[in-house]
Scaffold this motif. Structure first.
Motif, PDB file in Angstrom:
ATOM      1  N   SER A 206      51.105   4.076 -30.079  1.00  0.00           N
ATOM      2  CA  SER A 206      50.900   5.096 -29.054  1.00  0.00           C
ATOM      3  C   SER A 206      49.610   5.877 -29.253  1.00  0.00           C
ATOM      4  O   SER A 206      49.031   6.396 -28.296  1.00  0.00           O
ATOM      5  N   GLY A 207      49.114   5.973 -30.492  1.00  0.00           N
ATOM      6  CA  GLY A 207      47.998   6.864 -30.787  1.00  0.00           C
ATOM      7  C   GLY A 207      46.743   6.580 -29.994  1.00  0.00           C
ATOM      8  O   GLY A 207      46.116   7.504 -29.462  1.00  0.00           O
ATOM      9  N   ILE A 208      46.363   5.315 -29.885  1.00  0.00           N
ATOM     10  CA  ILE A 208      45.116   4.966 -29.212  1.00  0.00           C
ATOM     11  C   ILE A 208      45.189   5.287 -27.719  1.00  0.00           C
ATOM     12  O   ILE A 208      44.157   5.427 -27.048  1.00  0.00           O
ATOM     13  N   PHE A 209      46.391   5.429 -27.167  1.00  0.00           N
ATOM     14  CA  PHE A 209      46.534   5.751 -25.753  1.00  0.00           C
ATOM     15  C   PHE A 209      46.788   7.238 -25.520  1.00  0.00           C
ATOM     16  O   PHE A 209      46.701   7.711 -24.393  1.00  0.00           O
ATOM     17  N   VAL A 210      47.105   7.971 -26.579  1.00  0.00           N
ATOM     18  CA  VAL A 210      47.378   9.401 -26.466  1.00  0.00           C
ATOM     19  C   VAL A 210      46.187  10.227 -26.939  1.00  0.00           C
ATOM     20  O   VAL A 210      45.831  11.249 -26.339  1.00  0.00           O
ATOM     21  N   SER A 211      45.540   9.796 -28.032  1.00  0.00           N
ATOM     22  CA  SER A 211      44.560  10.623 -28.728  1.00  0.00           C
ATOM     23  C   SER A 211      43.153  10.677 -28.128  1.00  0.00           C
ATOM     24  O   SER A 211      42.439  11.636 -28.411  1.00  0.00           O
ATOM     25  N   PRO A 212      42.670   9.689 -27.353  1.00  0.00           N
ATOM     26  CA  PRO A 212      41.281   9.779 -26.882  1.00  0.00           C
ATOM     27  C   PRO A 212      40.946  11.075 -26.162  1.00  0.00           C
ATOM     28  O   PRO A 212      39.883  11.655 -26.374  1.00  0.00           O
ATOM     29  N   SER A 213      41.837  11.562 -25.304  1.00  0.00           N
ATOM     30  CA  SER A 213      41.556  12.806 -24.587  1.00  0.00           C
ATOM     31  C   SER A 213      41.559  14.000 -25.530  1.00  0.00           C
ATOM     32  O   SER A 213      40.741  14.920 -25.394  1.00  0.00           O
ATOM     33  N   LEU A 214      42.448  13.997 -26.524  1.00  0.00           N
ATOM     34  CA  LEU A 214      42.493  15.105 -27.481  1.00  0.00           C
ATOM     35  C   LEU A 214      41.283  15.078 -28.407  1.00  0.00           C
ATOM     36  O   LEU A 214      40.713  16.128 -28.726  1.00  0.00           O
ATOM     37  N   ALA A 215      40.884  13.884 -28.862  1.00  0.00           N
ATOM     38  CA  ALA A 215      39.702  13.780 -29.716  1.00  0.00           C
ATOM     39  C   ALA A 215      38.458  14.257 -28.974  1.00  0.00           C
ATOM     40  O   ALA A 215      37.617  14.976 -29.525  1.00  0.00           O
ATOM     41  N   LEU A 216      38.340  13.878 -27.697  1.00  0.00           N
ATOM     42  CA  LEU A 216      37.197  14.323 -26.900  1.00  0.00           C
ATOM     43  C   LEU A 216      37.245  15.826 -26.668  1.00  0.00           C
ATOM     44  O   LEU A 216      36.205  16.507 -26.690  1.00  0.00           O
ATOM     45  N   LYS A 217      38.438  16.355 -26.487  1.00  0.00           N
ATOM     46  CA  LYS A 217      38.594  17.791 -26.253  1.00  0.00           C
ATOM     47  C   LYS A 217      38.041  18.603 -27.415  1.00  0.00           C
ATOM     48  O   LYS A 217      37.337  19.606 -27.224  1.00  0.00           O
ATOM     49  N   TYR A 218      38.337  18.185 -28.647  1.00  0.00           N
ATOM     50  CA  TYR A 218      37.929  18.975 -29.820  1.00  0.00           C
ATOM     51  C   TYR A 218      36.564  18.549 -30.360  1.00  0.00           C
ATOM     52  O   TYR A 218      35.919  19.329 -31.065  1.00  0.00           O
ATOM     53  N   ALA A 219      36.118  17.326 -30.051  1.00  0.00           N
ATOM     54  CA  ALA A 219      34.793  16.890 -30.492  1.00  0.00           C
ATOM     55  C   ALA A 219      33.708  17.358 -29.540  1.00  0.00           C
ATOM     56  O   ALA A 219      32.559  17.544 -29.939  1.00  0.00           O
ATOM     57  N   GLY A 220      34.067  17.534 -28.267  1.00  0.00           N
ATOM     58  CA  GLY A 220      33.133  18.080 -27.297  1.00  0.00           C
ATOM     59  C   GLY A 220      32.309  17.058 -26.563  1.00  0.00           C
ATOM     60  O   GLY A 220      31.903  17.291 -25.428  1.00  0.00           O
ATOM     61  N   SER A 221      32.004  15.934 -27.167  1.00  0.00           N
ATOM     62  CA  SER A 221      31.176  14.909 -26.523  1.00  0.00           C
ATOM     63  C   SER A 221      31.712  13.529 -26.873  1.00  0.00           C
ATOM     64  O   SER A 221      32.415  13.346 -27.877  1.00  0.00           O
ATOM     65  N   LYS A 222      31.364  12.549 -26.032  1.00  0.00           N
ATOM     66  CA  LYS A 222      31.807  11.179 -26.275  1.00  0.00           C
ATOM     67  C   LYS A 222      31.212  10.628 -27.562  1.00  0.00           C
ATOM     68  O   LYS A 222      31.883   9.909 -28.318  1.00  0.00           O
ATOM     69  N   GLY A 223      29.938  10.971 -27.834  1.00  0.00           N
ATOM     70  CA  GLY A 223      29.296  10.482 -29.048  1.00  0.00           C
ATOM     71  C   GLY A 223      29.985  10.981 -30.294  1.00  0.00           C
ATOM     72  O   GLY A 223      30.272  10.209 -31.218  1.00  0.00           O
ATOM     73  N   MET A 224      30.278  12.292 -30.335  1.00  0.00           N
ATOM     74  CA  MET A 224      30.959  12.841 -31.503  1.00  0.00           C
ATOM     75  C   MET A 224      32.384  12.307 -31.609  1.00  0.00           C
ATOM     76  O   MET A 224      32.882  12.041 -32.708  1.00  0.00           O
ATOM     77  N   ALA A 225      33.055  12.133 -30.464  1.00  0.00           N
ATOM     78  CA  ALA A 225      34.414  11.576 -30.493  1.00  0.00           C
ATOM     79  C   ALA A 225      34.414  10.170 -31.079  1.00  0.00           C
ATOM     80  O   ALA A 225      35.299   9.810 -31.869  1.00  0.00           O
ATOM     81  N   LEU A 226      33.403   9.372 -30.706  1.00  0.00           N
ATOM     82  CA  LEU A 226      33.316   8.013 -31.247  1.00  0.00           C
ATOM     83  C   LEU A 226      33.048   8.045 -32.748  1.00  0.00           C
ATOM     84  O   LEU A 226      33.615   7.245 -33.509  1.00  0.00           O
ATOM     85  N   ILE A 227      32.209   8.987 -33.189  1.00  0.00           N
ATOM     86  CA  ILE A 227      31.958   9.160 -34.628  1.00  0.00           C
ATOM     87  C   ILE A 227      33.250   9.527 -35.346  1.00  0.00           C
ATOM     88  O   ILE A 227      33.552   9.017 -36.433  1.00  0.00           O
ATOM     89  N   VAL A 228      34.034  10.409 -34.733  1.00  0.00           N
ATOM     90  CA  VAL A 228      35.319  10.815 -35.320  1.00  0.00           C
ATOM     91  C   VAL A 228      36.238   9.606 -35.472  1.00  0.00           C
ATOM     92  O   VAL A 228      36.884   9.428 -36.513  1.00  0.00           O
ATOM     93  N   TRP A 229      36.291   8.747 -34.441  1.00  0.00           N
ATOM     94  CA  TRP A 229      37.153   7.570 -34.510  1.00  0.00           C
ATOM     95  C   TRP A 229      36.726   6.625 -35.636  1.00  0.00           C
ATOM     96  O   TRP A 229      37.575   6.128 -36.397  1.00  0.00           O
ATOM     97  N   VAL A 230      35.432   6.376 -35.756  1.00  0.00           N
ATOM     98  CA  VAL A 230      34.948   5.449 -36.789  1.00  0.00           C
ATOM     99  C   VAL A 230      35.158   6.045 -38.180  1.00  0.00           C
ATOM    100  O   VAL A 230      35.629   5.349 -39.097  1.00  0.00           O
TER     101      VAL A 230
END
Length: 496
Positions: A54-78
């Motif tokens: 479930s995580g990969i389908f639930v967390s992208p919006s939350l990661a983007l919310k707290y990372a602020g940008s798509k680039g930082m969110a992608l860095i967080v995921w990696v």
């Protein structure tokens, strides 16, 4: 058929699995016990299957919310994948040094004694495992029902009912046959990898059609506050949770010294790559506002890019969560089985079905607790709450690795990771816990309070030896009743 005398007391068995050389003797023994049926590929399927849920389908919006940008969110995921890989390698040393089922429970107990290991079992029993399973089951239900309610959210009662049904169904499969469990896991792991490849291929088609606007200025809006980034990492780490589940079933893994680290080294890079490509696919197709507004990013993605076949994405998500829940039920039931075998839970939970050689009472008990937790619906708070508590005990396990390097150097270590890895893991996780306490003190505080609540429970039910005779009689009667009901016996018992 085996019979259990009501007058005979059931006593826990304390088994030492300290050497691999005894595997053949163990398997050939005539006592009732769990069998070694997991191959290397089964181990890889369990890790990948449990993580990719479930995580990969639930967390992208939350990661983007707290990372602020798509680039930082992608860095967080990696980086979350890299941190999980480091943790998994540390657990490979722990798992081959202490080849017992139970994962963190076994490692914390070996390093720091029975009270800390009981506290982990206490939290896992009522928070970590049932909450994770409930989130996965609810995600499955929401997506399997989505095609029936394409224009709105499926009714909450229907979602809860489907989640409860699928939890019970998978529990029955796990009770019946371990081979069935591994076949389900292998099949759905392969299916979910195919699903992610289709997702990425669709995003490539979208990009090559000239739609590159969503990947421009990817670092714009990046948030740099430590507290916000800590929560962003929590949402990423939640999606990687499950990398230590194979350690729960070490006793059922063939050649654990070889296959445990191999399974980790194969599965973690695969998961990290799959997650990175999936996030790139989401980010390429959806705008920041669309991701923020979506409760199901994968469904929003499919509606925008797949057109008339958009229904296929909820089906893909359902397959992913089905396999993830199956693997989680299988692995985590062994944790409670081992805890009960060591006297930290009612002995009834450590009984084994004499015909199918599965821990039926443990599976049934875990199913009941999960059904209770299914009523919870504040997903964002749950993720922070669960990940913060899990991070604390992961810190304890890795700290135990360092402690045993110093205190017990004589232990056989088929795998010995570079000392910098556990030290770096400890430092990073400590910073995440500290900053998350600053950002979300209520959720972290509740988790810590629940951990501390386990101390008096341990003193009363475990440490206190001179319990009243009526209480001991009641406990033994309960154990015998469960033994008769499920036709189970303690490990290594002889069939009568």
């Amino acid at each position: 058929m085996a019979k259990v005398s009501a007058t005979e007391g059931l006593t826990p068995k304390h088994i030492d699995f300290g050497s691999e050389s005894g595997d053949k003797d163990d398997e050939s023994s005539q006592g009732v016990r769990l069998k070694k049926e997991l191959s290397l590929m089964n181990g890889v399927a369990i890790i990948v299957g449990v993580i990719v849920g479930s995580g990969i389908f639930v967390s992208p919006s939350l990661a983007l919310k707290y990372a602020g940008s798509k680039g930082m969110a992608l860095i967080v995921w990696v980086l979350s994948g890299f941190l999980s890989m480091v943790g998994a390698l540390c657990y490979a040393e722990l798992g081959t040094m202490i080849p017992k089922s139970g994962g963190d429970y076994a490692y914390i107990g070996e390093a720091f004694g029975p009270l800390p290991s009981f506290l982990y079992l206490w939290v896992a029993l009522f928070i970590l495992v049932p909450t994770g399973n409930a989130i996965t089951a609810l995600t499955f239900a929401q997506n399997i029902l989505k095609p029936l309610w394409p224009a709105c959210t499926p009714p909450e009662d229907a979602v809860t009912l489907i989640a409860a049904v699928i939890t019970c169904l998978l529990t029955v499969i796990n009770c019946y046959n371990v081979k069935w469990v591994t076949r389900v896991q292998d099949t759905f792991t392969a299916a979910k990898i195919l699903a992610f490849l289709v997702t990425f291929a669709a995003s490539l088609w979208y990009l090559f059609s000239g739609h590159t606007e969503n990947l421009e200025s990817m670092m714009q809006g990046t948030i740099t506050q430590p507290g916000e980034l800590a929560i962003a990492f929590y949402t990423g780490l939640f999606s990687y949770s499950g990398w230590n589940y194979l350690n729960f079933v070490t006793e059922e893994l063939k050649e654990p010294y070889k296959n445990l680290p191999r399974a980790i080294c194969i599965s973690m890079p695969v998961v990290t790559l799959v997650y990175a490509l999936t996030n790139v696919a989401f980010f390429a197709v959806l705008t920041n506002d669309e991701i923020h507004a979506s409760e199901a990013v994968a469904v929003t993605f499919s509606e925008k890019i797949l057109g008339v076949v958009a229904w296929i994405m909820p089906l893909f998500v359902a397959m992913c969560t089905f396999g993830s829940l199956n693997g989680a039920i299988y692995a985590s039931s062994r944790l409670f089985f081992v805890g009960a075998r060591n006297g930290h839970l009612p002995l009834a939970i450590s009984l084994i079905d004499i015909r199918r050689l599965t821990p039926v009472p443990s599976l049934v008990f875990m199913c009941l607790v999960t059904l209770v937790v299914l009523m919870t619906n504040n997903l964002e708070s749950l993720i922070v709450y669960v990940t913060a508590v899990e991070a604390l005990f992961t810190l304890c396990s890795v700290a135990g690795l360092l402690w045993m390097r110093y205190k017990r150097p004589e232990l056989t270590r088929p795998i010995k990771v570079n000392l910098l890895l556990p030290i770096a893991f400890l430092i990073i996780c400590t910073f995440l816990v500290v900053f998350s306490c600053i950002r979300c003190p209520q959720e972290v505080g509740i988790g810590v309070a629940f951990i501390l609540l386990g101390v008096p429970v341990y003193c009363v039910f475990i440490k206190w030896q001179d319990k009243p005779s009526w209480l001991q009689t009641a406990c033994n009667s309960f154990n015998v009743a469960c033994s008769k009901l499920f036709i189970c016996l303690p490990e290594n018992s002889k069939e009568l």
